[in-house]
Design an enzyme around this catalytic site. Structure first.
Site, mmCIF file in Angstrom:
data_model
loop_
_atom_site.group_PDB
_atom_site.id
_atom_site.type_symbol
_atom_site.label_atom_id
_atom_site.label_comp_id
_atom_site.label_asym_id
_atom_site.label_seq_id
_atom_site.Cartn_x
_atom_site.Cartn_y
_atom_site.Cartn_z
ATOM 1 N N HIS A 77 22.782 43.956 39.516
ATOM 2 C CA HIS A 77 22.754 42.689 38.783
ATOM 3 C C HIS A 77 21.326 42.329 38.353
ATOM 4 C CE1 HIS A 77 22.158 41.565 43.022
ATOM 5 N NE2 HIS A 77 21.357 40.625 42.529
ATOM 6 N N CYS B 225 27.388 45.270 46.849
ATOM 7 C CA CYS B 225 26.295 45.112 45.891
ATOM 8 C C CYS B 225 25.236 46.183 46.122
ATOM 9 C CB CYS B 225 25.669 43.725 46.066
ATOM 10 S SG CYS B 225 24.252 43.435 45.007
ATOM 11 N N CYS C 128 28.904 41.404 39.701
ATOM 12 C CA CYS C 128 28.547 41.728 38.312
ATOM 13 C C CYS C 128 29.322 42.937 37.787
ATOM 14 C CB CYS C 128 27.049 41.995 38.197
ATOM 15 S SG CYS C 128 26.504 43.559 38.918
ATOM 16 N N LYS D 175 44.747 45.591 37.646
ATOM 17 C CA LYS D 175 43.890 44.542 38.188
ATOM 18 C C LYS D 175 43.181 45.080 39.417
ATOM 19 C CE LYS D 175 45.507 40.616 40.303
ATOM 20 N NZ LYS D 175 46.083 39.284 40.358
ATOM 21 N N CYS E 225 29.463 42.701 45.412
ATOM 22 C CA CYS E 225 29.103 42.700 43.992
ATOM 23 C C CYS E 225 29.956 41.700 43.226
ATOM 24 C CB CYS E 225 29.305 44.101 43.420
ATOM 25 S SG CYS E 225 29.015 44.189 41.646
#
Length: 161
Positions: free
Chosen positions: A137, A133, A124, A105, A122
């Site tokens: 995306h 990020c 996505c 995980k 982020c």
């Protein structure tokens, strides 16, 4: 002259008619159900076996009909959901296709004191700078029609009074 379909249909209907009008009534008549409760003690071993087999079969039919009519319980909901999902996930259905695949995980912890004035994270899973990020995306949204965007955290600046 009758067609082949008509002949097979006629034969099937005769078989059903025979089943419901002859075979089943004869079978039910042969079931050794005593007139009184004390009559069970007088049944032979073979009669008891036939009676138990009949009631087991009847119980299974009633149970199956009740499950069909009333629906399955909560435990079977999980099985139903699994049956609605594809048997195997394809690589395109997996959200995270590259980041930390060796871990069971992914959980990232950032101390709030270490964050810049504005931090963009982020959501996505496509960023080359994950967990931050990098705008990946946008390409994903354009290609898929999705609307995913980043998580933006801003520090509140206190103004002197």
């Amino acid at each position: 002259r009758k067609s082949e379909f008509e002949q097979s249909s006629f034969s099937a209907m005769n078989s059903l008619r025979n089943l419901f009008h002859v075979s089943l009534p004869n079978y039910f008549k042969s079931i050794p159900i005593p007139n009184e409760v004390s009559g069970f003690a007088e049944l032979s071993f073979n009669d008891i076996v036939r009676l138990v087999a009949f009631f087991v079969f009847l119980s299974l039919i009633v149970y199956s009909l009740l499950r069909l009519i009333l629906g399955s319980g909560g435990n079977d909901r999980k099985a139903a959901l699994k049956s609605e999902a594809p048997a195997e996930s394809s690589k395109s259905e997996i959200i995270n296709q590259t980041i930390g695949k060796d871990k069971p995980k992914i959980a990232t912890t950032k101390d709030i004191e270490e964050l810049a004035e504005k931090s963009v994270f982020c959501r996505c899973w496509k960023s080359k700078k994950f967990p931050y990020c990098d705008g990946s995306h946008n390409k994903h949204n354009e290609a898929t029609g999705d609307n995913v965007g980043p998580l933006i955290i801003k520090k509140e600046t206190k103004k002197d009074e």
